[in-house]
Structure formats: C-alpha cells, structure tokens
Design a protein around this motif. Structure first.
Motif, mmCIF file in Angstrom:
data_model
loop_
_atom_site.group_PDB
_atom_site.id
_atom_site.type_symbol
_atom_site.label_atom_id
_atom_site.label_comp_id
_atom_site.label_asym_id
_atom_site.label_seq_id
_atom_site.Cartn_x
_atom_site.Cartn_y
_atom_site.Cartn_z
ATOM 1 N N THR A 73 0.707 -1.257 0.024
ATOM 2 C CA THR A 73 0.076 0.020 -0.095
ATOM 3 C C THR A 73 0.874 1.288 0.037
ATOM 4 O O THR A 73 0.369 2.419 -0.195
ATOM 5 N N ARG A 77 -1.483 5.890 -4.544
ATOM 6 C CA ARG A 77 -1.752 7.188 -4.356
ATOM 7 C C ARG A 77 -2.923 7.106 -3.390
ATOM 8 O O ARG A 77 -3.585 6.247 -3.126
ATOM 9 N N ASP A 78 -3.352 8.398 -2.866
ATOM 10 C CA ASP A 78 -4.294 8.333 -2.055
ATOM 11 C C ASP A 78 -5.733 7.943 -2.356
ATOM 12 O O ASP A 78 -6.422 7.220 -1.913
ATOM 13 N N ARG A 79 -6.006 8.403 -3.727
ATOM 14 C CA ARG A 79 -7.188 7.921 -4.248
ATOM 15 C C ARG A 79 -7.254 6.255 -4.531
ATOM 16 O O ARG A 79 -8.278 5.733 -4.523
ATOM 17 N N GLU A 80 -6.090 5.661 -4.990
ATOM 18 C CA GLU A 80 -6.154 4.300 -5.215
ATOM 19 C C GLU A 80 -6.230 3.574 -4.140
ATOM 20 O O GLU A 80 -7.026 2.630 -3.865
ATOM 21 N N ARG A 81 -5.629 4.126 -2.597
ATOM 22 C CA ARG A 81 -5.844 3.606 -1.562
ATOM 23 C C ARG A 81 -7.105 3.690 -0.987
ATOM 24 O O ARG A 81 -7.850 2.471 -0.498
ATOM 25 N N ALA A 82 -7.833 4.706 -1.209
ATOM 26 C CA ALA A 82 -9.381 4.839 -0.950
ATOM 27 C C ALA A 82 -10.026 4.094 -1.616
ATOM 28 O O ALA A 82 -10.977 3.469 -1.103
ATOM 29 N N ALA A 83 -9.853 3.862 -3.107
ATOM 30 C CA ALA A 83 -10.476 3.035 -4.103
ATOM 31 C C ALA A 83 -10.597 1.422 -3.383
ATOM 32 O O ALA A 83 -11.518 0.689 -3.180
ATOM 33 N N ARG A 85 -9.457 0.329 -0.314
ATOM 34 C CA ARG A 85 -10.337 0.519 0.818
ATOM 35 C C ARG A 85 -11.905 0.186 0.892
ATOM 36 O O ARG A 85 -12.583 -0.757 1.463
ATOM 37 N N TYR A 114 -21.754 4.764 -4.639
ATOM 38 C CA TYR A 114 -20.982 5.044 -5.583
ATOM 39 C C TYR A 114 -20.208 3.779 -6.216
ATOM 40 O O TYR A 114 -18.919 4.002 -6.605
#
Length: 243
Positions: A73, A77-83, A85, A114
């Motif tokens: 992890t 990127r923050d967006r990839e990690r959020a996705a 998760r 979403y």
C-alpha cells in the motif's frame, strides 16, 4: 492459518509528525490469513486506533510496510488506496453511524451508492444482507425504532453489502448491553464460519476470547498471544521488541 494472507504487516511503524512527534506503532509484524477471526486487544493508549488505521488503509506506515492481498500500500496514491479500501474492507464501529431519517434498508443500500451497482440491485442486495444478519423483518424501521443490538446489526449489514474481503470491527460491542453484545458476537462468529475474514479490536478480554487467535498490543508493539490465553492456537503475530 486457513488461507493466503489478506493483510501483512512487515516491520510496520506509524509515527505522527507533531510537534511533538509521536511514535504510535513500532516494528509490527502480523499476518492475517484469509478466513481467520483475529482479535486485537490491549490497554488504552497501546496503539489500537493506530493499528486500525494501518490495517484499514486509512494511514500509510512511516516505516516497514503494509500489504493488502499482496499489494504494497505504500506505492498507492491516496485515491487508489481509498478505492481499495472502499471495495475490499467493511468497517464496523462502536458508534453505529446510521442516518436517523433513513430506514435500515436505505442505510445499508447507501453503502453501494458510488460503486456502480444499479439502484434496483442496491435495494435487493441490501434486503438480502439484512436478512443475513437476522433483520429482514426490520428493513423499514428507522434507527430510532431499533434497539442498540439491532442498530449494530444494521451497521454490520452495511459493512457486508459490498462483499468485502475483510470485516474490520472496532469495539463493536462497546455500546451494547451484555445480551445484545452476545447476539452481535454470535453473528460475527457465524460470518467467520461462512468464510469471512474478521479482525476485531477490543479492550475486553472476554470479547477477545471469541476469536481464533489474539494479538496483544502494548506500548505500540504487537506481542505474541500468551500460551493458554484467548486465541493462542496460532502463531502469526510476533512482537517487534519487548515494549
């Protein structure tokens, strides 16, 4: 161990910058196998919240690494990690976080808003998941008409409806009476028996004993489960030091 790892911590540490800088976790090694029911316990201030943030992909380790299903992890990127998760981890908290003006069905279905799942399928999946947690008959009730135990089961349904690989529970019985807590723990045991990977964080030794293995946090370090203690049948957690 019952399968390939879902989560691996390899020398993972977490340091908050401050000032003053605070080291919350140090040199933590842990493997969570697929299909395992791991409980994590420790006194207040031991690092349980920081552990939740690492395993739940809310924070990135400042030393070592955290792998989720083999994915390092640190490279996301923050967006990839959020996705990742959002798709792969279901969260259950001590506070239920249900929308008061929405029915149980709507609260569960909103977790799919979403994800690209069509509206009709969202409602159908929410209804099936509520039935799975024993609340199919309460789908039309708002939180004010539900008991504390029922609210927590709705919250569990909301965490499950996205079909996660990991159910991460933070003190899920903390706001419940003993009877309601027992019902919730039995539900988690049933989900585990059906193959769900469960990580449950608790300060309560009796709750910790419900897992198949227990990791102990002390002063930001993971220690091995004591022989003969709750969940001591495995050896996948080891301390990074004596703490």
């Amino acid at each position: 161990m019952t399968g390939a790892p879902v989560v691996e911590l390899r020398g993972a540490g977490l340091r908050y910058p401050g000032p003053p800088a605070v080291t919350a976790l140090s040199d933590c090694d842990l493997t969570v196998a697929r299909g395992e029911f791991l409980t994590v316990t420790g006194p207040s201030g031991s690092g349980k919240s920081s552990f939740l943030n690492l395993v739940g992909l809310l924070d990135v380790p400042t030393s070592g690494c955290c792998l989720f299903d083999g994915i390092d992890t640190r490279g996301l990127r923050d967006r990839e990690r959020a996705a990742l998760r959002g798709r792969r981890i279901g969260f259950v908290f001590q506070s239920f976080h249900l929308l008061p003006r929405r029915t149980a069905l709507e609260n569960v279905a909103l977790a799919l808003l979403y994800t690209g799942v069509p509206q009709r399928e969202r409602a159908a999946r929410a209804a099936r998941t509520l039935k799975r947690v024993g609340l199919g008959h309460r789908a039309g009730a708002t939180p004010a008409r539900l008991s504390g135990g029922e609210r927590q089961r709705v919250a569990i349904a909301r965490a499950l409806v996205g079909r996660p690989d990991l159910l991460l529970c933070d003190e899920p019985t903390g706001n419940l009476d003993s009877v309601s807590a027992g019902v919730v723990l039995e539900l988690l045991a049933e989900l585990h028996a059906d193959g769900m990977t469960v990580v449950l964080i608790t300060h309560d030794p009796a709750v910790a004993a419900r897992g198949t293995r227990t990791a102990v946090l002390r002063d930001g370090r993971l220690l091995p489960a004591e022989p003969g203690g709750p969940g001591s049948g495995g050896s996948g957690s080891r301390g990074g030091g004596t703490g």
